[in-house]
Design a protein around this motif. Structure first.
Motif: not given
Length: 189
Positions: A68-77, A140-149
């Protein structure tokens, strides 16, 4: 924007051999903030994917958060890469009809497209700004960080894109540019 009109200009011609990059002198001044952010995000993504690979195939115990984190990092990149593309004016455009147009008409079309880009990116940034508070409650599903980040990074990227598009548009409407040269500028450094 590179087209046949800029290819005849000896200053804009580039040699397409393998040693062309060796002739250029490295300078940190050639890189902007979005380049450094992209470099950091790229290596963070590489470390995340590498840790997923090692944990899954070496230790047979995959880390749940890496996918999940890799997917979000790819979107940011991707969005930071969009900032770099707009700054270098290397985004995709259709140049088929532009090649047969008179230079004055093509400059007018460049200006209209530049205005459209600024308005479109401003609308996207406004939409992202409105979405951020709505998604703050979702984690996020795997870590407790809001999607708004994630949307905060998208919003910041859109602001950088808006700044770079506005710089390009100012260059297009610069009176000294239009009197000296009827070509559109190729980047906004």
């Amino acid at each position: 924007m590179n087209d046949y009109k800029t290819l005849n200009d000896p200053e804009s011609q580039q040699v397409s051999d393998f040693h062309h990059e060796d002739d250029e002198v490295f300078s940190y001044a050639n890189y902007r903030i979005e380049d450094w952010i992209a470099l950091i995000l790229f290596w963070a993504l590489a470390l995340t994917v590498f840790s997923q690979f090692v944990s899954r195939y070496v230790f047979s115990a995959p880390l749940g958060w890496t996918e999940e984190v890799a997917r979000y990092q790819l979107v940011c990149l991707g969005f930071i890469g969009g900032c770099m593309g707009i700054r270098n004016n290397s985004h995709i455009f259709v140049s088929l009809f532009h090649q047969w147009m008179p230079e004055r008409l093509s400059v007018v079309i460049y200006k209209v497209i530049g205005c459209f880009n600024v308005v479109f990116i401003a609308m996207l940034a406004y939409s992202a700004w409105q979405i951020i508070p709505l998604l703050h409650i979702h984690k996020m599903a795997s870590i407790s960080l809001p999607i708004s980040v994630l949307y905060g990074v998208v919003f910041a990227s859109l602001l950088i894109m808006l700044l770079r598009s506005s710089q390009f548009l100012i260059q297009l409407f610069n009176p000294s540019h239009t009197t000296n040269n009827t070509q559109a500028p190729t980047s906004c450094d």
